[in-house]
Motif scaffolding. Structure first.
Motif, PDB file in Angstrom:
ATOM      1  N   ASP A 346       0.889  -1.064  -0.070  1.00 38.15           N
ATOM      2  CA  ASP A 346       0.026  -0.084   0.074  1.00 38.15           C
ATOM      3  C   ASP A 346       0.877   1.268  -0.045  1.00 38.15           C
ATOM      4  O   ASP A 346       0.232   2.307  -0.045  1.00 38.15           O
ATOM      5  CB  ASP A 346      -1.029  -0.139   1.040  1.00 38.15           C
ATOM      6  CG  ASP A 346      -0.304   0.072   2.324  1.00 38.15           C
ATOM      7  OD1 ASP A 346       1.138   0.173   2.428  1.00 38.15           O
ATOM      8  OD2 ASP A 346      -0.955   0.085   3.639  1.00 38.15           O
ATOM      9  N   GLY A 347       2.294   0.947  -0.025  1.00 40.40           N
ATOM     10  CA  GLY A 347       2.951   2.320  -0.005  1.00 40.40           C
ATOM     11  C   GLY A 347       3.462   2.810   1.551  1.00 40.40           C
ATOM     12  O   GLY A 347       3.957   3.864   1.600  1.00 40.40           O
ATOM     13  N   ALA A 348       2.611   2.288   2.503  1.00 39.50           N
ATOM     14  CA  ALA A 348       2.910   2.627   3.832  1.00 39.50           C
ATOM     15  C   ALA A 348       3.046   1.652   4.762  1.00 39.50           C
ATOM     16  O   ALA A 348       2.940   1.670   5.815  1.00 39.50           O
ATOM     17  CB  ALA A 348       1.686   3.460   4.142  1.00 39.50           C
ATOM     18  N   GLY A 349       3.751   0.545   4.336  1.00 40.81           N
ATOM     19  CA  GLY A 349       4.160  -0.609   5.182  1.00 40.81           C
ATOM     20  C   GLY A 349       2.924  -1.611   5.345  1.00 40.81           C
ATOM     21  O   GLY A 349       3.259  -2.728   5.863  1.00 40.81           O
ATOM     22  N   GLY A 350       1.844  -1.287   4.804  1.00 38.99           N
ATOM     23  CA  GLY A 350       0.675  -2.382   4.696  1.00 38.99           C
ATOM     24  C   GLY A 350       0.503  -2.866   3.470  1.00 38.99           C
ATOM     25  O   GLY A 350       1.448  -3.110   2.652  1.00 38.99           O
ATOM     26  N   PRO A 403      -1.001  -2.166  -7.649  1.00 36.86           N
ATOM     27  CA  PRO A 403      -0.961  -1.017  -6.962  1.00 36.86           C
ATOM     28  C   PRO A 403      -1.438   0.336  -7.958  1.00 36.86           C
ATOM     29  O   PRO A 403      -0.850   0.308  -9.054  1.00 36.86           O
ATOM     30  CB  PRO A 403       0.298  -0.789  -6.284  1.00 36.86           C
ATOM     31  CG  PRO A 403       1.092  -1.527  -7.207  1.00 36.86           C
ATOM     32  CD  PRO A 403       0.349  -2.749  -7.695  1.00 36.86           C
ATOM     33  N   ASP A 404      -2.150   1.304  -7.199  1.00 33.09           N
ATOM     34  CA  ASP A 404      -2.414   2.410  -8.003  1.00 33.09           C
ATOM     35  C   ASP A 404      -1.603   3.399  -7.651  1.00 33.09           C
ATOM     36  O   ASP A 404      -1.607   4.496  -8.311  1.00 33.09           O
ATOM     37  CB  ASP A 404      -3.909   2.593  -8.017  1.00 33.09           C
ATOM     38  CG  ASP A 404      -4.259   3.440  -6.653  1.00 33.09           C
ATOM     39  OD1 ASP A 404      -3.306   3.335  -5.689  1.00 33.09           O
ATOM     40  OD2 ASP A 404      -5.194   3.714  -6.433  1.00 33.09           O
ATOM     41  N   GLY A 405      -0.541   3.217  -6.936  1.00 27.92           N
ATOM     42  CA  GLY A 405       0.448   4.001  -6.489  1.00 27.92           C
ATOM     43  C   GLY A 405      -0.165   5.290  -5.469  1.00 27.92           C
ATOM     44  O   GLY A 405       0.743   6.189  -5.239  1.00 27.92           O
ATOM     45  N   ALA A 406      -1.103   5.159  -5.295  1.00 23.77           N
ATOM     46  CA  ALA A 406      -1.787   6.239  -4.119  1.00 23.77           C
ATOM     47  C   ALA A 406      -2.693   5.490  -2.923  1.00 23.77           C
ATOM     48  O   ALA A 406      -3.630   5.953  -2.313  1.00 23.77           O
ATOM     49  CB  ALA A 406      -2.871   6.754  -4.871  1.00 23.77           C
ATOM     50  N   GLY A 407      -2.043   4.369  -2.754  1.00 23.74           N
ATOM     51  CA  GLY A 407      -2.595   3.448  -1.675  1.00 23.74           C
ATOM     52  C   GLY A 407      -3.969   2.555  -1.869  1.00 23.74           C
ATOM     53  O   GLY A 407      -4.450   1.785  -0.954  1.00 23.74           O
ATOM     54  N   GLY A 408      -4.082   2.476  -3.303  1.00 19.51           N
ATOM     55  CA  GLY A 408      -5.457   1.506  -3.560  1.00 19.51           C
ATOM     56  C   GLY A 408      -4.811   0.561  -4.499  1.00 19.51           C
ATOM     57  O   GLY A 408      -3.697   0.436  -4.794  1.00 19.51           O
ATOM     58  N   ALA A 409      -5.672   0.024  -5.414  1.00 14.17           N
ATOM     59  CA  ALA A 409      -5.272  -0.932  -6.422  1.00 14.17           C
ATOM     60  C   ALA A 409      -6.132  -1.240  -7.410  1.00 14.17           C
ATOM     61  O   ALA A 409      -7.438  -0.857  -7.394  1.00 14.17           O
ATOM     62  CB  ALA A 409      -5.072  -2.225  -5.649  1.00 14.17           C
ATOM     63  N   ILE A 410      -5.885  -1.479  -8.619  1.00 15.21           N
ATOM     64  CA  ILE A 410      -6.583  -1.893  -9.679  1.00 15.21           C
ATOM     65  C   ILE A 410      -6.575  -3.674  -9.811  1.00 15.21           C
ATOM     66  O   ILE A 410      -5.499  -4.287  -9.668  1.00 15.21           O
ATOM     67  CB  ILE A 410      -6.055  -1.501 -10.994  1.00 15.21           C
ATOM     68  CG1 ILE A 410      -6.525   0.013 -11.086  1.00 15.21           C
ATOM     69  CG2 ILE A 410      -6.818  -2.292 -12.109  1.00 15.21           C
ATOM     70  CD1 ILE A 410      -6.111   0.854 -12.204  1.00 15.21           C
ATOM     71  N   VAL A 411      -7.660  -4.142  -9.843  1.00 16.64           N
ATOM     72  CA  VAL A 411      -7.982  -5.642  -9.789  1.00 16.64           C
ATOM     73  C   VAL A 411      -8.700  -6.042 -11.054  1.00 16.64           C
ATOM     74  O   VAL A 411      -9.617  -5.265 -11.637  1.00 16.64           O
ATOM     75  CB  VAL A 411      -8.866  -6.053  -8.600  1.00 16.64           C
ATOM     76  CG1 VAL A 411      -8.798  -7.567  -8.561  1.00 16.64           C
ATOM     77  CG2 VAL A 411      -8.112  -5.762  -7.238  1.00 16.64           C
ATOM     78  N   LEU A 425     -10.116   2.383  -4.068  1.00  9.09           N
ATOM     79  CA  LEU A 425      -9.424   3.524  -3.612  1.00  9.09           C
ATOM     80  C   LEU A 425      -8.831   3.297  -2.108  1.00  9.09           C
ATOM     81  O   LEU A 425      -9.272   2.348  -1.339  1.00  9.09           O
ATOM     82  CB  LEU A 425     -10.134   4.690  -3.500  1.00  9.09           C
ATOM     83  CG  LEU A 425     -10.864   5.310  -4.798  1.00  9.09           C
ATOM     84  CD1 LEU A 425     -11.862   6.256  -4.685  1.00  9.09           C
ATOM     85  CD2 LEU A 425      -9.779   5.459  -6.010  1.00  9.09           C
ATOM     86  N   ALA A 426      -7.703   3.922  -1.752  1.00  9.85           N
ATOM     87  CA  ALA A 426      -7.136   3.914  -0.439  1.00  9.85           C
ATOM     88  C   ALA A 426      -8.090   4.028   0.700  1.00  9.85           C
ATOM     89  O   ALA A 426      -8.049   3.366   1.841  1.00  9.85           O
ATOM     90  CB  ALA A 426      -5.864   4.853  -0.290  1.00  9.85           C
ATOM     91  N   GLY A 459      -1.741   5.643 -12.033  1.00  9.79           N
ATOM     92  CA  GLY A 459      -2.629   4.822 -11.252  1.00  9.79           C
ATOM     93  C   GLY A 459      -3.343   3.752 -11.935  1.00  9.79           C
ATOM     94  O   GLY A 459      -4.497   3.161 -11.521  1.00  9.79           O
ATOM     95  N   GLY A 460      -2.844   3.781 -13.423  1.00 12.04           N
ATOM     96  CA  GLY A 460      -3.350   2.769 -14.441  1.00 12.04           C
ATOM     97  C   GLY A 460      -2.680   1.275 -14.205  1.00 12.04           C
ATOM     98  O   GLY A 460      -1.799   1.061 -13.463  1.00 12.04           O
ATOM     99  N   ALA A 461      -3.288   0.570 -15.211  1.00  9.19           N
ATOM    100  CA  ALA A 461      -2.422  -0.884 -15.430  1.00  9.19           C
ATOM    101  C   ALA A 461      -2.672  -1.201 -16.784  1.00  9.19           C
ATOM    102  O   ALA A 461      -3.460  -0.898 -17.404  1.00  9.19           O
ATOM    103  CB  ALA A 461      -3.254  -1.776 -14.357  1.00  9.19           C
TER     104      ALA A 461
END
Length: 588
Positions: A346-350, A403-411, A425-426, A459-461
């Motif tokens: 998540d970019g923050a250790g999680g 990861p979307d680079g902002a704490g969220g993800a694209i699945v 979103l995060a 934030g894309g894929a």
């Protein structure tokens, strides 16, 4: 890291679904239902994908166009164009025709990592030898589309020893090479063990590492399904499921392999016990914690008659994080069967974890996601049972995550015989610009499945998959999935943190834009400018800024200092898990 098993074949549901025109989710250069990557004869399948470092991707697959299964690769640019410098329908990674003609069985189950210079390293399980059975080989394809002439023509042997070596996964070593791990049944193994090997950018096996690989775990029982993540210092953390305690139940273990080619002596021999709970824990996934450790998630059967997703934090020192529960944190409290987790940082250790769950209300498999923080708690902003990624009542399987680079993800996932994607979103909310059923990547009456996904800028894929639309077997296609607010200028949900991003001034503009925003406290921020295709044009800020008002100027130049043309651009501010996008109109 994606797992591909040689025995797995693509299953397309025998359901004819009518195609419909989906809202455009990629730049105009990408065809509506995906770019053909390879449509060669006889079929291509099991795509794996890696970033090219420029928001495009290199895709590899196993290919049946010749008498023996070979491994091919192709480069698709961020624009959606197949790289004209590469061979049409892909570059064969085994190029010695004499050796290929005598290969017994071919090459299968490729995995891929970027080389840091626009090319990629691909590894596979190899059946060329009837004596040693299944071996592990690797090859380097350059950014130009040429197989690296400094590597052996048919790949470097990472392990060529009697017995079966399979279930391989791989991670970049950060220096143009890669570390590969696999399940190993060589003579002397109690059942199957875990080994690893380091191939250098030069194409040689690292001389410091043992021939045919370092023994990661040789405990009694079976060790299976290894997955791997880099440690940030040239080594790797490897996790697997393990029957040493009970032949009928798996536990989760992990081990740290140093860049020197030895097992970290600070870690327990034959691996650190990550979870020894009752029942069976298996099929782990792993994500870096950004501090030389990792978060591991798995399918857990400690509760009778069902399976759930648990996670644990492994510290770089070789211990389980004492702040987390013993044997792991349950990251969903749903009563439904949950399997096949995949995790990204998540970019923050999680980590953000996705999985497929059987929903009794729909009588169907559906995709979910959850956020577990570095502190070892399920993010209270997310639903306790995990966030359902679609309200569709159709079967959703084979999920992949970026990861979307902002704490969220694209699945991305396979839904019956189509490919869908969703942006979580995060905050735990779904991107409001995506449909509630997910965004169709491709939904033709023919069958599509077996997706692979890699993150891009903005934030894309890019998603790749196997596709039957040609009617003569499986082909490989790909499509870009953008964070839609970057394309349309629609902002994400309002921030709850007091961060504000003002309207750019002037707008429209012929000269520089001023981007103003306010921070309620000292915060790490990223401010980037993207073009209408979702490509990053310029980074304006990255790092901690103090509380208060801030103003940044964009001088209408790209990262290389070149003036950009008139058109639509988007400024994106990312801070504290939230993102804000403003549309910029530049005129001449």
């Amino acid at each position: 890291m994606r797992i591909r098993a040689a025995s797995v074949s693509l299953v397309i549901a025998g359901v004819a679904l009518c195609a419909f025109a989906a809202p455009r989710l990629a730049s105009a250069e990408w065809p509506q239902f995906g770019r053909p990557i390879s449509t060669a004869i006889n079929g291509q399948q099991h795509a794996a994908i890696a970033s090219d470092g420029a928001d495009g991707a290199i895709i590899t697959w196993q290919d049946l166009r010749n008498s023996k299964i070979n491994v091919f690769a192709q480069h698709v640019r961020a624009t959606g164009e197949v790289d004209a410098g590469w061979l049409a329908n892909g570059q064969a990674l085994l190029t010695d025709s004499l050796a290929m003609a005598t290969t017994d069985g071919g090459q299968t189950s490729p995995v891929i990592v970027p080389d840091g210079a626009g090319g990629a390293i691909v590894a596979w399980q190899d059946l060329r030898s009837a004596v040693t059975e299944t071996d592990i080989f690797a090859q380097h394809v350059l950014a130009s589309g040429v197989v690296d002439p400094s590597w052996k023509a048919n790949g470097t042997a990472l392990c060529a020893i009697e017995g079966i070596q399979n279930s391989l996964t791989m991670v970049s070593d950060g220096a143009g090479g890669a570390i590969v791990t696999w399940r190993d049944g060589r003579p002397g193994a109690s059942a199957t063990d875990i080994y690893a090997q380091h191939v250098l950018a030069s194409g040689s096996v690292d001389a410091r590492w043992p021939e045919n690989g370092i023994a990661v775990c040789t405990a009694t029982g079976s060790q299976e399904f290894p997955t791997i993540v880099g440690d940030g210092t040239g080594g790797a953390i490897i996790t697997w499921h393990d029957t040493r305690r009970d032949p009928n139940n798996f536990d989760i273990f992990a081990q740290h392999v140093l860049e020197l080619g030895i097992v970290d002596r600070a870690w327990p021999g034959n691996g650190l016990a990550v979870s020894l709970a009752d029942g069976s824990q298996g099929f782990p996934t792993i994500a870096s914690d950004g501090a030389h450790g990792a978060i591991i998630a798995w399918t857990d059967g400690r509760l009778a008659a069902t399976e759930h997703i648990f996670a644990q934090h492994v510290l770089a020192a070789g211990a389980v994080d004492p702040a987390w529960p013993t044997d792991g944190r349950a990251i969903s409290n749903a009563g439904d069967l949950e399997t096949r987790p995949l995790a990204v940082p998540d970019g923050a250790g999680g980590a953000i974890v996705t999985w497929q769950a059987f929903r009794t209300d729909l009588n169907q498999l559906s995709m979910f996601a959850q956020h577990v923080t570095a502190a070892g708690v399920v993010d209270p902003a997310w639903p306790p049972a995990g966030k359902a990624l679609s309200i569709s009542d159709l079967k959703q399987t084979n999920g992949e995550i970026a990861p979307d680079g902002a704490g969220g993800a694209i699945v991305a996932w396979q839904e019956n015989a189509d490919i869908f994607a969703q942006h979580v979103l995060a905050s735990g909310a779904l991107d409001p610009t995506y449909p509630a059923i997910g965004r169709p990547v491709v939904n033709l009456s023919s069958g599509q499945g077996d997706p692979a996904v890699v993150a891009t800028g903005g934030g894309g894929a890019i998603v790749a998959w196997s596709d039957t639309r040609g009617g003569l077997g499986l082909d490989i296609y790909a499509m870009q999935v953008l964070a839609v607010d970057t394309v349309t200028g629609v902002e994400g949900p309002p921030s709850l943190s007091g961060i504000t991003f003002e309207r750019p001034r002037p707008n429209p503009a012929r000269g520089p834009f001023t981007l103003s925003f306010a921070l309620p406290r000292e915060t790490r921020v990223r401010v980037n400018v993207y073009d209408a295709a979702g490509r990053r044009v310029r980074e304006l800020a990255s790092g901690a800024l103090p509380a208060g008002q801030h103003a940044l100027a964009w001088d209408l130049r790209d990262q290389g200092g070149q003036a950009v043309g008139a058109g639509i651009y988007f400024a994106r501010l990312e801070a504290e898990g939230s993102s804000f996008t403003k549309k910029l109109v530049m005129v001449r």
